[in-house]
Motif scaffolding. Structure first.
Motif, PDB file in Angstrom:
ATOM      1  N   TYR A  67      44.435  88.639  23.930  1.00 45.68           N
ATOM      2  CA  TYR A  67      45.300  89.614  23.272  1.00 45.68           C
ATOM      3  C   TYR A  67      45.623  90.740  24.238  1.00 45.68           C
ATOM      4  CZ  TYR A  67      44.122  86.882  19.235  1.00 45.68           C
ATOM      5  OH  TYR A  67      43.973  85.832  18.372  1.00 45.68           O
ATOM      6  N   ALA A  68      46.556  91.576  23.860  1.00 47.59           N
ATOM      7  CA  ALA A  68      47.055  92.652  24.719  1.00 47.59           C
ATOM      8  C   ALA A  68      45.914  93.400  25.401  1.00 47.59           C
ATOM      9  CB  ALA A  68      47.904  93.621  23.902  1.00 47.59           C
TER      10      ALA A  68
ATOM     11  N   GLY B  49      43.658  85.033  38.197  1.00 47.77           N
ATOM     12  CA  GLY B  49      43.236  86.077  37.280  1.00 47.77           C
ATOM     13  C   GLY B  49      44.473  86.601  36.567  1.00 47.77           C
ATOM     14  N   CYS B  50      44.402  86.741  35.261  1.00 47.61           N
ATOM     15  CA  CYS B  50      45.556  87.150  34.461  1.00 47.61           C
ATOM     16  C   CYS B  50      45.166  88.269  33.508  1.00 47.61           C
ATOM     17  CB  CYS B  50      46.073  85.974  33.625  1.00 47.61           C
ATOM     18  SG  CYS B  50      46.509  84.510  34.570  1.00 47.61           S
ATOM     19  N   VAL B  51      46.173  89.016  33.074  1.00 48.56           N
ATOM     20  CA  VAL B  51      46.030  90.024  32.032  1.00 48.56           C
ATOM     21  C   VAL B  51      47.142  89.778  31.034  1.00 48.56           C
ATOM     22  CG1 VAL B  51      46.118  92.498  31.498  1.00 48.56           C
ATOM     23  CG2 VAL B  51      45.020  91.722  33.597  1.00 48.56           C
ATOM     24  N   CYS B  52      46.827  89.872  29.748  1.00 42.37           N
ATOM     25  CA  CYS B  52      47.828  89.683  28.704  1.00 42.37           C
ATOM     26  C   CYS B  52      48.518  91.015  28.444  1.00 42.37           C
ATOM     27  CB  CYS B  52      47.164  89.163  27.423  1.00 42.37           C
ATOM     28  SG  CYS B  52      48.344  88.713  26.150  1.00 42.37           S
ATOM     29  N   SER B  53      49.845  91.042  28.547  1.00 45.19           N
ATOM     30  CA  SER B  53      50.606  92.273  28.323  1.00 45.19           C
ATOM     31  C   SER B  53      50.752  92.535  26.824  1.00 45.19           C
ATOM     32  CB  SER B  53      51.990  92.156  28.978  1.00 45.19           C
ATOM     33  OG  SER B  53      52.830  91.344  28.179  1.00 45.19           O
TER      34      SER B  53
ATOM     35  N   GLN C  47      52.585  94.344  18.329  1.00 47.89           N
ATOM     36  CA  GLN C  47      51.333  94.447  19.080  1.00 47.89           C
ATOM     37  C   GLN C  47      50.271  93.529  18.496  1.00 47.89           C
ATOM     38  OE1 GLN C  47      50.443  96.717  21.646  1.00 47.89           O
ATOM     39  NE2 GLN C  47      52.519  97.383  21.885  1.00 47.89           N
ATOM     40  N   LEU C  48      50.209  93.462  17.164  1.00 46.13           N
ATOM     41  CA  LEU C  48      49.177  92.636  16.531  1.00 46.13           C
ATOM     42  C   LEU C  48      49.430  91.158  16.740  1.00 46.13           C
ATOM     43  CD1 LEU C  48      48.706  94.468  13.134  1.00 46.13           C
ATOM     44  CD2 LEU C  48      47.103  94.357  15.032  1.00 46.13           C
ATOM     45  N   GLY C  49      50.704  90.762  16.747  1.00 46.20           N
ATOM     46  CA  GLY C  49      51.026  89.350  16.821  1.00 46.20           C
ATOM     47  C   GLY C  49      51.095  88.801  18.236  1.00 46.20           C
ATOM     48  N   SER C  50      51.033  89.660  19.238  1.00 44.28           N
ATOM     49  CA  SER C  50      51.195  89.223  20.616  1.00 44.28           C
ATOM     50  C   SER C  50      49.895  88.676  21.176  1.00 44.28           C
ATOM     51  CB  SER C  50      51.662  90.387  21.492  1.00 44.28           C
ATOM     52  OG  SER C  50      52.899  90.857  21.040  1.00 44.28           O
TER      53      SER C  50
ATOM     54  N   THR D 162      53.283  92.593  25.101  1.00 46.15           N
ATOM     55  CA  THR D 162      54.313  91.731  24.521  1.00 46.15           C
ATOM     56  C   THR D 162      53.909  90.262  24.522  1.00 46.15           C
ATOM     57  OG1 THR D 162      55.443  91.533  26.653  1.00 46.15           O
ATOM     58  CG2 THR D 162      56.185  93.297  25.177  1.00 46.15           C
ATOM     59  N   GLY D 163      52.703  89.966  24.981  1.00 51.29           N
ATOM     60  CA  GLY D 163      52.231  88.582  25.013  1.00 51.29           C
ATOM     61  C   GLY D 163      52.624  87.829  26.270  1.00 51.29           C
TER      62      GLY D 163
END
Length: 145
Positions: A72-73, A83-87, A54-57, A89-90
């Motif tokens: 980030y997530a 328009g985008c959202v970061c999951s 989670q931290l590295g994604s 998992t990156g």
């Protein structure tokens, strides 16, 4: 004192998490009877793997000024067209919209995004302007070296 630590990082580093693991997990596990310790360590390993993932994604995208941006997530962002959202998992989750008034561009970091008509970018040492293309709804760069 307001109780706010100005040095507190926005995203705590690995050393912070290791200190918390020692305080809240490893010390209590040392008091657990031996047969249950293995299960506790397996659970700890799984939690660490999930937390580290989670931290590295992060999602990498091109900002409107063509610089590289990081989300980030759970963070939302715009790649210049969608328009985008970061999951967690990156993975970038974007609505795919047709952008006839934009040109697709890859910045100096190799990150792809979109720029508007009239935007000037440098490609191979040439000044290139995004404008109307020849096909229906097409946009393309015209370059002058």
């Amino acid at each position: 004192s307001s109780g706010i630590n100005a040095e507190w990082p926005l995203r705590p580093g690995l050393s912070y998490f290791i200190s918390r693991i020692n305080l809240y997990i490893l010390q209590p596990i040392s008091r657990v009877p031996t047969p249950h310790k293995m299960r506790s360590f397996v659970l700890l390993g799984c939690l660490l793997a999930v937390a580290y993932g989670q931290l590295g994604s992060s999602c990498i995208y091109m900002k409107s000024d063509t610089s590289t941006g990081y989300a980030y997530a759970g963070m939302s962002y715009n790649d210049g067209c969608n328009g985008c959202v970061c999951s967690p998992t990156g993975l970038a989750l974007c609505g795919r919209i047709f952008c006839p008034h934009k040109c697709q561009h890859v910045n100096s970091d190799g990150v792809s995004g979109w720029v508007s008509h009239g935007a000037v970018v440098i490609k191979d040492g040439c000044a290139c302007t995004c404008g109307r293309g020849f096909g229906f709804g097409a946009s393309e760069f015209s370059c002058a070296c």
